[in-house]
Enzyme design. Sequence first.
Site, PDB file in Angstrom:
ATOM      1  N   LYS A 140       0.719  -1.279  -0.154  1.00  0.00           N
ATOM      2  CA  LYS A 140      -0.051   0.181   0.074  1.00  0.00           C
ATOM      3  C   LYS A 140       0.899   1.535  -0.079  1.00  0.00           C
ATOM      4  CE  LYS A 140      -3.516   2.587   2.668  1.00  0.00           C
ATOM      5  NZ  LYS A 140      -4.587   2.597   3.683  1.00  0.00           N
ATOM      6  N   HIS A 269      -7.575 -30.567 -33.868  1.00  0.00           N
ATOM      7  CA  HIS A 269      -8.828 -29.647 -33.482  1.00  0.00           C
ATOM      8  C   HIS A 269      -9.296 -30.486 -32.299  1.00  0.00           C
ATOM      9  CE1 HIS A 269      -7.541 -26.963 -36.610  1.00  0.00           C
ATOM     10  NE2 HIS A 269      -7.848 -27.798 -37.696  1.00  0.00           N
TER      11      HIS A 269
END
Length: 507
Positions: A140, A269
């Site tokens: 922070k 695929h």
Amino acid sequence: MSGLKKIKSALISVYHKDKLDLIVQKLNELGVTIYSTGGTQKFISELNVPVSAVEDLTTYPSILGGRVKTLHPKVFGGILARRENEGDKEQLKQYEIPEIDLVIVDLYPFEETVATGASEADIIEKIDIGGIALIRGAAKNFNDVLIVSHRGQYEALQALLDEKGGETSLDDRKAFAGEAFATSSHYDTAIYNYFAGEWPESFRASQNESKSLRYGENPHQKGVFFGKFDEMFEQLHGKEISYNNLLDIDAAVSLIDEYDDTTFAILKHNNACGCASRENLVEAWKDALAGDPVSAFGGILITNREVDAATAAEANKIFFEVIIAPSYSAEALEVLESKKNRIILIRKDAKTSDVQFRSVLNGVIVQEKDRKQEVAEELKPVTKKVPTAEQVEDLLFANRLVKQSKSNTIVLAKGKQLLASGVGETSRVDALKHAIEKAKSFGFDLKGAVMSSDAFFPFADSVEIAHNEGIDCVIQPGGSIRDKDSIEFCDAHDMAMVVTGIRHFKH
């Protein structure tokens, strides 16, 4: 360079001490005052580096069995104080709180402890409180403080100290702060999922490891893989793995796990275009390839046995992208590595999750993986004619392929070999017609073949088409209000049909 700050003091509180010695020695060389606790303090002292105990700073001992060590205003005040704020500066002076410019934390190993199967009491003790608070507080206040939140950042910190002599820029600190919040959120996610169980009320998922891909499904799309690929595979050879490779590899692994017999499969695929189970691997490869030698070009190869020289020599005759196996003989590797870009993977014995999820619309859908695998005893004959033992083997073989193929799908098989499949079709009839056309184009005789469907037959049309091609045995889930239509057709034409009661859609 804007926002330069000199590191004058550091707080170090870590669980693991490995790779910390060089950092500590460099901080000492730069004249940084070091504060620490417990085992970390002892480790630093044994390096003959001066270190101040946090307990001396706070005037409180480590209490409650070590649960409370750093949770004190003199620690967090020194971290959170805004250096340019006059009020903060006055309070630091008033309460004799030293500024802390660098915080190094390594959290208690919560995930690792859960993975060992430890008791709940041991797991709870590995929920870090002070460490998380230190990370969040320092992150922070990145305007003034540099936070190092895990061991993976030690190398970057060392480089920073070496290159800048103990100074950090605002950009440096902000970058480390961002990673700190990633560390804390991942940690909290792991804890939440432990408490929430398999089906939580809220969705939380987190992966720290990431790998940028060349692109996504297409070159104009960005792509990233989040996960631990190296836990599942060792790449022995070949080019960088792509987004589409990953999708196909996932499908290949799911498919091969359906089979215990010596099996070779070829995928394209995400769907199998060839698959066969045989006594020896080279025959499994040859019969898998025969299923669709055209689609096999550029495909993904996978087997559940060590690849030997004979099989490698046969497979090397075609172009393929990836091969996956539990191991390879030295001779096989020499053959397979003859193509520079070919990806060669060893599959490790790693467990995958039983839950899968994907993004949909503005949310996520989650489900159990389809782990159901039918066995012979579960097949329910619904026709007068009952499948032979050999046909039952083919029915189960085909049904496992259906399960791992895109819906709507029909699979045709004979002699534990995929003859052809129709996948991703909008109707079951189209899927069957496509499969028949493919099988014929590659010279297969469908007489005596079996047909597997991923869902029930709403009409008798598919069964009739199959019969006209010589297919005389069918496996399907059942459950249509018109099941009797297809059953009656089978009875009238000397066909056998079994139902499983289990649908295997894959969208």
